[in-house]
Design a protein around this motif. Structure first.
Motif, PDB file in Angstrom:
ATOM      1  N   VAL A  65       0.829  -1.203   0.000  1.00  0.00           N
ATOM      2  CA  VAL A  65       0.000   0.000   0.000  1.00  0.00           C
ATOM      3  C   VAL A  65       0.866   1.256   0.000  1.00  0.00           C
ATOM      4  CG1 VAL A  65      -1.598   1.360   1.414  1.00  0.00           C
ATOM      5  CG2 VAL A  65      -2.030  -1.073   1.011  1.00  0.00           C
ATOM      6  N   ARG A  66       1.947   1.233   0.757  1.00  0.00           N
ATOM      7  CA  ARG A  66       2.854   2.391   0.801  1.00  0.00           C
ATOM      8  C   ARG A  66       3.398   2.692  -0.598  1.00  0.00           C
ATOM      9  NH1 ARG A  66       5.833   0.360   4.304  1.00  0.00           N
ATOM     10  NH2 ARG A  66       4.534   1.027   6.044  1.00  0.00           N
ATOM     11  N   GLN A  67       3.793   1.653  -1.312  1.00  0.00           N
ATOM     12  CA  GLN A  67       4.310   1.850  -2.668  1.00  0.00           C
ATOM     13  C   GLN A  67       3.208   2.300  -3.618  1.00  0.00           C
ATOM     14  OE1 GLN A  67       7.205  -1.153  -4.167  1.00  0.00           O
ATOM     15  NE2 GLN A  67       6.999  -2.108  -2.158  1.00  0.00           N
ATOM     16  N   ALA A  68       1.999   1.777  -3.437  1.00  0.00           N
ATOM     17  CA  ALA A  68       0.889   2.158  -4.312  1.00  0.00           C
ATOM     18  C   ALA A  68       0.535   3.630  -4.143  1.00  0.00           C
ATOM     19  CB  ALA A  68      -0.332   1.290  -4.007  1.00  0.00           C
ATOM     20  N   LEU A  69       0.456   4.090  -2.908  1.00  0.00           N
ATOM     21  CA  LEU A  69       0.117   5.490  -2.661  1.00  0.00           C
ATOM     22  C   LEU A  69       1.207   6.422  -3.185  1.00  0.00           C
ATOM     23  CD1 LEU A  69      -1.391   5.209   0.936  1.00  0.00           C
ATOM     24  CD2 LEU A  69      -2.630   5.628  -1.197  1.00  0.00           C
ATOM     25  N   THR A  70       2.459   5.999  -3.049  1.00  0.00           N
ATOM     26  CA  THR A  70       3.569   6.805  -3.558  1.00  0.00           C
ATOM     27  C   THR A  70       3.517   6.898  -5.074  1.00  0.00           C
ATOM     28  OG1 THR A  70       4.984   6.196  -1.691  1.00  0.00           O
ATOM     29  CG2 THR A  70       6.072   7.021  -3.662  1.00  0.00           C
ATOM     30  N   ALA A  71       3.324   5.742  -5.734  1.00  0.00           N
ATOM     31  CA  ALA A  71       3.270   5.723  -7.197  1.00  0.00           C
ATOM     32  C   ALA A  71       2.114   6.569  -7.713  1.00  0.00           C
ATOM     33  CB  ALA A  71       3.137   4.280  -7.692  1.00  0.00           C
ATOM     34  N   ASN A  72       0.962   6.460  -7.060  1.00  0.00           N
ATOM     35  CA  ASN A  72      -0.206   7.229  -7.480  1.00  0.00           C
ATOM     36  C   ASN A  72       0.029   8.727  -7.289  1.00  0.00           C
ATOM     37  OD1 ASN A  72      -3.198   8.325  -6.378  1.00  0.00           O
ATOM     38  ND2 ASN A  72      -3.250   7.100  -8.250  1.00  0.00           N
ATOM     39  N   ALA A  73       0.623   9.105  -6.165  1.00  0.00           N
ATOM     40  CA  ALA A  73       0.904  10.516  -5.903  1.00  0.00           C
ATOM     41  C   ALA A  73       1.913  11.072  -6.907  1.00  0.00           C
ATOM     42  CB  ALA A  73       1.424  10.686  -4.484  1.00  0.00           C
ATOM     43  N   GLN A  74       2.797  10.208  -7.410  1.00  0.00           N
ATOM     44  CA  GLN A  74       3.808  10.634  -8.379  1.00  0.00           C
ATOM     45  C   GLN A  74       3.299  10.588  -9.814  1.00  0.00           C
ATOM     46  OE1 GLN A  74       7.056   7.989  -7.427  1.00  0.00           O
ATOM     47  NE2 GLN A  74       7.865   9.355  -5.835  1.00  0.00           N
ATOM     48  N   GLY A  75       2.051  10.164 -10.003  1.00  0.00           N
ATOM     49  CA  GLY A  75       1.453  10.177 -11.329  1.00  0.00           C
ATOM     50  C   GLY A  75       1.708   8.961 -12.177  1.00  0.00           C
ATOM     51  N   ALA A  76       2.017   7.818 -11.564  1.00  0.00           N
ATOM     52  CA  ALA A  76       2.302   6.597 -12.314  1.00  0.00           C
ATOM     53  C   ALA A  76       1.010   5.890 -12.716  1.00  0.00           C
ATOM     54  CB  ALA A  76       3.169   5.659 -11.489  1.00  0.00           C
ATOM     55  N   SER A  77       1.015   5.290 -13.901  1.00  0.00           N
ATOM     56  CA  SER A  77      -0.168   4.561 -14.359  1.00  0.00           C
ATOM     57  C   SER A  77      -0.225   3.143 -13.811  1.00  0.00           C
ATOM     58  CB  SER A  77      -0.208   4.515 -15.891  1.00  0.00           C
ATOM     59  OG  SER A  77       0.903   3.788 -16.398  1.00  0.00           O
ATOM     60  N   THR A  78       0.926   2.573 -13.452  1.00  0.00           N
ATOM     61  CA  THR A  78       0.969   1.231 -12.866  1.00  0.00           C
ATOM     62  C   THR A  78       1.978   1.201 -11.725  1.00  0.00           C
ATOM     63  OG1 THR A  78       2.653   0.481 -14.448  1.00  0.00           O
ATOM     64  CG2 THR A  78       0.353   0.045 -15.004  1.00  0.00           C
ATOM     65  N   CYS A  79       1.747   0.292 -10.801  1.00  0.00           N
ATOM     66  CA  CYS A  79       2.672   0.064  -9.696  1.00  0.00           C
ATOM     67  C   CYS A  79       2.794  -1.432  -9.482  1.00  0.00           C
ATOM     68  CB  CYS A  79       2.174   0.740  -8.416  1.00  0.00           C
ATOM     69  SG  CYS A  79       3.154   0.358  -6.938  1.00  0.00           S
ATOM     70  N   VAL A  80       3.981  -1.979  -9.718  1.00  0.00           N
ATOM     71  CA  VAL A  80       4.268  -3.387  -9.450  1.00  0.00           C
ATOM     72  C   VAL A  80       5.224  -3.418  -8.258  1.00  0.00           C
ATOM     73  CG1 VAL A  80       5.156  -5.572 -10.336  1.00  0.00           C
ATOM     74  CG2 VAL A  80       4.009  -3.964 -11.886  1.00  0.00           C
ATOM     75  N   PRO A  81       4.723  -3.686  -7.048  1.00  0.00           N
ATOM     76  CA  PRO A  81       5.589  -3.662  -5.868  1.00  0.00           C
ATOM     77  C   PRO A  81       6.591  -4.824  -5.876  1.00  0.00           C
ATOM     78  CG  PRO A  81       3.264  -3.494  -5.266  1.00  0.00           C
ATOM     79  CD  PRO A  81       3.328  -3.916  -6.696  1.00  0.00           C
ATOM     80  N   ALA A  82       7.795  -4.553  -5.445  1.00  0.00           N
ATOM     81  CA  ALA A  82       8.867  -5.532  -5.254  1.00  0.00           C
ATOM     82  C   ALA A  82       9.600  -5.813  -6.565  1.00  0.00           C
ATOM     83  CB  ALA A  82       8.375  -6.832  -4.648  1.00  0.00           C
ATOM     84  N   ARG A  83      10.936  -5.787  -6.491  1.00  0.00           N
ATOM     85  CA  ARG A  83      11.759  -6.003  -7.668  1.00  0.00           C
ATOM     86  C   ARG A  83      11.551  -7.394  -8.261  1.00  0.00           C
ATOM     87  NH1 ARG A  83      15.774  -3.226  -9.750  1.00  0.00           N
ATOM     88  NH2 ARG A  83      15.819  -1.847  -7.938  1.00  0.00           N
ATOM     89  N   SER A  84      11.311  -8.389  -7.389  1.00  0.00           N
ATOM     90  CA  SER A  84      11.124  -9.750  -7.898  1.00  0.00           C
ATOM     91  C   SER A  84       9.930  -9.830  -8.840  1.00  0.00           C
ATOM     92  CB  SER A  84      10.943 -10.730  -6.738  1.00  0.00           C
ATOM     93  OG  SER A  84       9.829 -10.370  -5.940  1.00  0.00           O
ATOM     94  N   TYR A  85       8.848  -9.137  -8.494  1.00  0.00           N
ATOM     95  CA  TYR A  85       7.671  -9.165  -9.354  1.00  0.00           C
ATOM     96  C   TYR A  85       7.815  -8.245 -10.557  1.00  0.00           C
ATOM     97  CZ  TYR A  85       5.197 -12.180  -6.153  1.00  0.00           C
ATOM     98  OH  TYR A  85       4.820 -13.260  -5.393  1.00  0.00           O
ATOM     99  N   GLN A  86       8.639  -7.217 -10.429  1.00  0.00           N
ATOM    100  CA  GLN A  86       8.948  -6.406 -11.603  1.00  0.00           C
ATOM    101  C   GLN A  86       9.696  -7.247 -12.629  1.00  0.00           C
ATOM    102  OE1 GLN A  86      11.026  -3.033  -9.945  1.00  0.00           O
ATOM    103  NE2 GLN A  86       9.255  -2.394  -8.745  1.00  0.00           N
ATOM    104  N   MET A  87      10.657  -8.071 -12.147  1.00  0.00           N
ATOM    105  CA  MET A  87      11.362  -8.995 -13.031  1.00  0.00           C
ATOM    106  C   MET A  87      10.383  -9.978 -13.664  1.00  0.00           C
ATOM    107  SD  MET A  87      14.656  -9.917 -10.689  1.00  0.00           S
ATOM    108  CE  MET A  87      14.900 -11.418 -11.647  1.00  0.00           C
ATOM    109  N   LEU A  88       9.461 -10.468 -12.849  1.00  0.00           N
ATOM    110  CA  LEU A  88       8.503 -11.449 -13.333  1.00  0.00           C
ATOM    111  C   LEU A  88       7.657 -10.898 -14.468  1.00  0.00           C
ATOM    112  CD1 LEU A  88       6.706 -13.977 -13.236  1.00  0.00           C
ATOM    113  CD2 LEU A  88       5.417 -12.833 -11.440  1.00  0.00           C
ATOM    114  N   THR A  89       7.087  -9.713 -14.257  1.00  0.00           N
ATOM    115  CA  THR A  89       6.207  -9.154 -15.281  1.00  0.00           C
ATOM    116  C   THR A  89       6.961  -8.873 -16.568  1.00  0.00           C
ATOM    117  OG1 THR A  89       6.531  -6.928 -14.343  1.00  0.00           O
ATOM    118  CG2 THR A  89       4.605  -8.177 -13.609  1.00  0.00           C
ATOM    119  N   ALA A  90       8.235  -8.516 -16.449  1.00  0.00           N
ATOM    120  CA  ALA A  90       9.047  -8.334 -17.655  1.00  0.00           C
ATOM    121  C   ALA A  90       9.298  -9.676 -18.341  1.00  0.00           C
ATOM    122  CB  ALA A  90      10.368  -7.657 -17.299  1.00  0.00           C
ATOM    123  N   GLY A  91       9.612 -10.707 -17.552  1.00  0.00           N
ATOM    124  CA  GLY A  91       9.897 -12.023 -18.105  1.00  0.00           C
ATOM    125  C   GLY A  91       8.690 -12.692 -18.724  1.00  0.00           C
ATOM    126  N   LEU A  92       7.498 -12.423 -18.194  1.00  0.00           N
ATOM    127  CA  LEU A  92       6.292 -13.070 -18.705  1.00  0.00           C
ATOM    128  C   LEU A  92       6.020 -12.721 -20.165  1.00  0.00           C
ATOM    129  CD1 LEU A  92       3.850 -12.797 -15.661  1.00  0.00           C
ATOM    130  CD2 LEU A  92       4.764 -14.885 -16.674  1.00  0.00           C
TER     131      LEU A  92
END
Length: 316
Positions: free
Chosen positions: A210-237
Motif C-alpha cells: 500500500v505504501r508503494q501504491a500510494l507513492t506511485a499514485n501521488a507521483q502520477g504513475a499509471s501502474t505500480c508493481v511492488p517488489a523487484r522480484s515481481y517487476q522482473m517477473l512481469t518483464a519475463g512473462l
C-alpha cells in the motif's frame, strides 16, 4: 481535520484495511465500504479513535446494482467531494472454469470488471469537474498470465486503468493500477485457494504494498508493481510461452480436493486456506524460478550456437 476524503471498497481486511490505516494516518477522512456491517462499523470507530479523522460507512454488496449505486451516490456528492477512490474489493474462485457455477463466474466479473468500471466512471466525472483527484484500481500480477477468469478480469483492470490514466492526466486526475504478487492477507482463505511451495521471499507485506501504491499514485504513475522480484517477473512473462505459465499455475495452485500440500509457506502461516493474497496473483508462486529456468535455457542454447560457430573453419 482533513479536507480530503478517500473511499475504499473492501476495506475491512487485507489491502483495504492497510489502505484505510495509511490514509487515516495521512489525515484523510474515510468512507469505508464492505458487506459486513458489524465489522465495518468497528473498523470505522477504530480509525476515528486512533487517527482523529471523520469516518462513515456504506454497507454494500458490490455485485448488486443497489450496492454499487450507494457508492456512486457518495462519489457524485458535490458538497462532500471524494478526492481518492480505491477499488479494492475482490475475490477469486477455487475451481476451474468448467467446474464453476456460472452465477459465481458472473459475480466475479461483475465485481472485478463492471463494478470497477462503474465506480471509476462516477469518480472520474466528479474529479475532472474539479480538475483533480486520484483513483487506485487493485489488479494483480495474474493479469499478465492467461490462466483463467480471475487473470482475465485483472488483465482488464490493468489495461482499463492505463487507458483511463492517459485520458485523464491532462485533467489533473491520476489513475494507477496496483499490480501486486502474493500478499499476506485473507484473500486465498476466503476464496478456498491453496498455495503450494511458495518461497518465503515471494510473500509481500500488505502495508509495504500500500505504501508503494500510494507513492506511485501521488507521483502520477499509471501502474505500480511492488517488489523487484515481481517487476522482473512481469518483464519475463512477456517472453514466456503460455504453456510454461500454465505449467507453473498447475504446479503451484490447488483447489479443494486436489491435495493438501502447503509446504514452504511463511513461518507461522495457517496450513489450509492460508490467509494471503488480497488482489494477488496465485498463479505466480513459482514464477521467478520459472523465469530463471527460461533464461538459463536460452543462455545454454545461445552458448551452444556460439561454440558451434567458433568451431567451424573460416571460409574464403
Amino acid at each position: 481535520m482533513s479536507n480530503h476524503t478517500a473511499v475504499i471498497t473492501g476495506s475491512t481486511a487485507g489491502l483495504g484495511a492497510a489502505f484505510a490505516r495509511q490514509l487515516a494516518a495521512q489525515g484523510y477522512d474515510l468512507v469505508l465500504v464492505a458487506r459486513d456491517g458489524q465489522r465495518l462499523r468497528m473498523q470505522a470507530e477504530s480509525m476515528a479513535s486512533q487517527y482523529g479523522v471523520k469516518t462513515s460507512v456504506i454497507v454494500a454488496d458490490l455485485v448488486t446494482d443497489d450496492g454499487v449505486a450507494a457508492v456512486q451516490e457518495r462519489l457524485a456528492d458535490r458538497t462532500n467531494p471524494v478526492h481518492l477512490l480505491v477499488n479494492n474489493a475482490g475475490h477469486g474462485l477455487a475451481t476451474d472454469f468448467i467446474d464453476s457455477d456460472l452465477d459465481d463466474e458472473r459475480k466475479l466479473l461483475r465485481l472485478h470488471v463492471q463494478t470497477t468500471m462503474e465506480l471509476s466512471h462516477t469518480a472520474a466525472r466528479a474529479m475532472t469537474r474539479r480538475r483533480g483527484g486520484r483513483i487506485i484500481n487493485v489488479a494483480s500480477v495474474a493479469g499478465y498470465t492467461p490462466t483463467g477468469t480471475y487473470s482475465a478480469a485483472k488483465s482488464w483492470v490493468i489495461n482499463f486503468s492505463k487507458g483511463l490514466h492517459s485520458q485523464l492526466r491532462s485533467s489533473g486526475v491520476t489513475v494507477t493500477a496496483l499490480v501486486p504478487g502474493l500478499i499476506r492477507t485473507e484473500f486465498h482463505q476466503r476464496s478456498g485457494i491453496k498455495i503450494k511451495s511458495a518461497k518465503r521471499w515471494m510473500w509481500l507485506d500488505a502495508d509495504d504494498v500500500v505504501r508503494q501504491a500510494l507513492t506511485a499514485n501521488a507521483q502520477g504513475a499509471s501502474t505500480c508493481v511492488p517488489a523487484r522480484s515481481y517487476q522482473m517477473l512481469t518483464a519475463g512473462l512477456r517472453f514466456m510461452p503460455d504453456s510454461m505459465v500454465q505449467w507453473a499455475v498447475d504446479k503451484r495452485t490447488e483447489s479443494p480436493g486436489r491435495g493438501e500440500s502447503t509446504e514452504d509457506q511463511p513461518e507461522g502461516s495457517p496450513s489450509a486456506g492460508a490467509e494471503y493474497g488480497d488482489g494477488t496473483a496465485e498463479p505466480t508462486t513459482e514464477a521467478i524460478n520459472t523465469v530463471d529456468a527460461y533464461k538459463s535455457a536460452k543462455a545454454k542454447i545461445s552458448a551452444r550456437s556460439s561454440t558451434k560457430r567458433e568451431s567451424q573453419p573460416p571460409t574464403g
